[in-house]
Design a protein around this motif. Structure first.
Motif, short mmCIF file in Angstrom:
data_model
loop_
_atom_site.label_atom_id
_atom_site.label_comp_id
_atom_site.label_asym_id
_atom_site.label_seq_id
_atom_site.Cartn_x
_atom_site.Cartn_y
_atom_site.Cartn_z
N GLN A 126 -2.34 4.07 6.86
CA GLN A 126 -2.25 2.73 6.32
C GLN A 126 -1.40 1.79 7.16
OE1 GLN A 126 -2.00 5.52 4.22
NE2 GLN A 126 -2.47 4.89 2.15
N ASN A 127 -1.64 0.52 6.92
CA ASN A 127 -0.92 -0.54 7.62
C ASN A 127 0.58 -0.48 7.40
OD1 ASN A 127 -3.08 -1.97 8.91
ND2 ASN A 127 -3.72 -2.63 6.88
N ASP A 128 1.04 -0.03 6.24
CA ASP A 128 2.47 0.01 5.97
C ASP A 128 3.23 0.80 7.03
OD1 ASP A 128 3.37 -1.65 3.95
OD2 ASP A 128 3.08 -0.19 2.36
N TYR A 129 2.65 1.85 7.54
CA TYR A 129 3.28 2.64 8.60
C TYR A 129 2.88 2.19 10.00
CZ TYR A 129 5.26 6.57 5.96
OH TYR A 129 6.00 7.37 5.14
N MET A 130 1.65 1.75 10.17
CA MET A 130 1.08 1.68 11.50
C MET A 130 0.80 0.29 12.05
SD MET A 130 -1.37 4.96 11.29
CE MET A 130 -0.91 5.57 12.90
N SER A 131 1.06 -0.75 11.29
CA SER A 131 0.70 -2.10 11.74
C SER A 131 1.85 -3.08 11.57
CB SER A 131 -0.49 -2.64 10.94
OG SER A 131 -1.62 -1.84 11.13
N PRO A 132 1.94 -4.06 12.47
CA PRO A 132 2.91 -5.13 12.26
C PRO A 132 2.67 -5.77 10.89
CG PRO A 132 1.96 -5.29 14.44
CD PRO A 132 1.18 -4.23 13.70
N GLY A 133 3.73 -6.05 10.18
CA GLY A 133 3.61 -6.58 8.84
C GLY A 133 3.73 -5.52 7.77
N GLY A 134 3.62 -4.25 8.15
CA GLY A 134 3.79 -3.16 7.21
C GLY A 134 5.26 -2.97 6.86
N ARG A 135 5.51 -2.54 5.65
CA ARG A 135 6.90 -2.42 5.18
C ARG A 135 7.71 -1.37 5.93
NH1 ARG A 135 7.81 -4.57 -0.68
NH2 ARG A 135 6.53 -6.40 -0.39
N ASP A 136 7.07 -0.37 6.47
CA ASP A 136 7.78 0.71 7.16
C ASP A 136 7.55 0.66 8.67
OD1 ASP A 136 9.55 2.82 6.85
OD2 ASP A 136 7.96 4.32 6.68
N ALA A 156 -1.41 -1.40 1.98
CA ALA A 156 -1.87 -0.08 1.55
C ALA A 156 -3.23 0.27 2.14
CB ALA A 156 -1.93 -0.01 0.03
N ASP A 157 -3.87 -0.71 2.77
CA ASP A 157 -5.20 -0.50 3.34
C ASP A 157 -5.10 0.25 4.67
OD1 ASP A 157 -7.94 -0.61 3.55
OD2 ASP A 157 -8.05 -2.77 3.83
N PHE A 158 -6.24 0.77 5.12
CA PHE A 158 -6.31 1.45 6.41
C PHE A 158 -6.17 0.46 7.55
CE2 PHE A 158 -9.09 4.26 3.78
CZ PHE A 158 -8.26 5.36 3.78
N VAL A 159 -5.66 0.92 8.68
CA VAL A 159 -5.65 0.12 9.90
C VAL A 159 -7.10 -0.28 10.19
CG1 VAL A 159 -5.18 0.20 12.38
CG2 VAL A 159 -3.59 1.28 10.78
N HIS A 160 -7.29 -1.56 10.48
CA HIS A 160 -8.65 -2.11 10.60
C HIS A 160 -9.51 -1.34 11.61
CE1 HIS A 160 -11.80 -5.05 10.18
NE2 HIS A 160 -11.85 -5.13 11.50
N SER A 161 -8.95 -1.01 12.77
CA SER A 161 -9.75 -0.35 13.81
C SER A 161 -10.15 1.07 13.42
CB SER A 161 -9.01 -0.35 15.14
OG SER A 161 -7.80 0.39 15.05
N PHE A 162 -9.54 1.65 12.38
CA PHE A 162 -9.92 2.98 11.93
C PHE A 162 -11.09 2.96 10.94
CE2 PHE A 162 -5.20 4.45 12.27
CZ PHE A 162 -5.29 4.44 13.64
N LYS A 163 -11.32 1.81 10.33
CA LYS A 163 -12.30 1.74 9.25
C LYS A 163 -13.71 2.18 9.64
CE LYS A 163 -9.98 -1.59 6.31
NZ LYS A 163 -10.09 -2.87 5.60
N PRO A 164 -14.22 1.82 10.82
CA PRO A 164 -15.57 2.31 11.15
C PRO A 164 -15.67 3.83 11.13
CG PRO A 164 -14.92 0.58 12.67
CD PRO A 164 -13.71 0.92 11.85
N TYR A 165 -14.65 4.52 11.60
CA TYR A 165 -14.68 5.98 11.60
C TYR A 165 -14.56 6.53 10.19
CZ TYR A 165 -13.65 4.88 16.42
OH TYR A 165 -13.70 4.34 17.67
N ILE A 166 -13.70 5.94 9.40
CA ILE A 166 -13.48 6.43 8.04
C ILE A 166 -14.72 6.18 7.18
CG2 ILE A 166 -12.13 6.08 5.93
CD1 ILE A 166 -9.75 5.37 7.86
N PHE A 167 -15.24 4.95 7.20
CA PHE A 167 -16.34 4.63 6.30
C PHE A 167 -17.68 5.13 6.82
CE2 PHE A 167 -13.04 1.57 5.00
CZ PHE A 167 -12.85 2.10 3.73
N ASP A 168 -17.89 5.22 8.12
CA ASP A 168 -19.09 5.88 8.65
C ASP A 168 -19.08 7.35 8.28
OD1 ASP A 168 -19.95 3.52 9.70
OD2 ASP A 168 -19.61 4.06 11.80
#
Length: 124
Positions: A18-28, A102-114
């Motif tokens: 999730q973005n909270d750990y892995m993206s700018p703007g995430g709480r952690d 709480a959402d997934f990192v955007h660039s991961f979504k194609p792999y997750i949802f495919d």
């Protein structure tokens, strides 16, 4: 005996994308930013997921969500206290879409949802 992974008996399991750990703007993100940048974590996870799917491995993603009722826990460890205090991975309920954090990192979504589509087709 050396491990010889094969799609018939090996799966890839990844947690907390999730973005909270892995993206700018995430709480952690302030706690993980240095490690993520130094190790090219985003790019390496994309490569891992792409390669796994291309080679026929099953890919399982386990997100970490916290619901309103989780704030009532009576027994928690230090990590859970921190997550609750930072209000990380907050979702309203199991049916509401997650917030940006709480959402997934955007660039991961194609792999997750495919992969979800692939698994649903495989299991039917």
């Amino acid at each position: 005996m050396p491990c010889k992974p094969h799609p018939n008996n090996t799966a890839i399991v990844i947690t907390d994308l999730q973005n909270d750990y892995m993206s700018p703007g995430g709480r952690d993100y302030h706690l993980t930013k240095g490690t993520i940048e130094r190790n090219n974590t985003i790019q390496n996870l994309e490569l891992l997921m792409r390669t796994a799917m291309n080679k026929g491995y099953q890919l399982f993603i386990s997100p970490h969500y916290l619901y309103p009722h989780d704030n009532g826990w009576q027994f928690t460890g230090n990590e859970q206290k921190m997550l609750l205090g930072l209000r990380m991975y907050q979702v309203v309920n199991a049916y509401a879409p997650p917030s940006f954090r709480a959402d997934f990192v955007h660039s991961f979504k194609p792999y997750i949802f495919d992969n979800i589509d692939r698994l649903l087709h495989y299991s039917s």
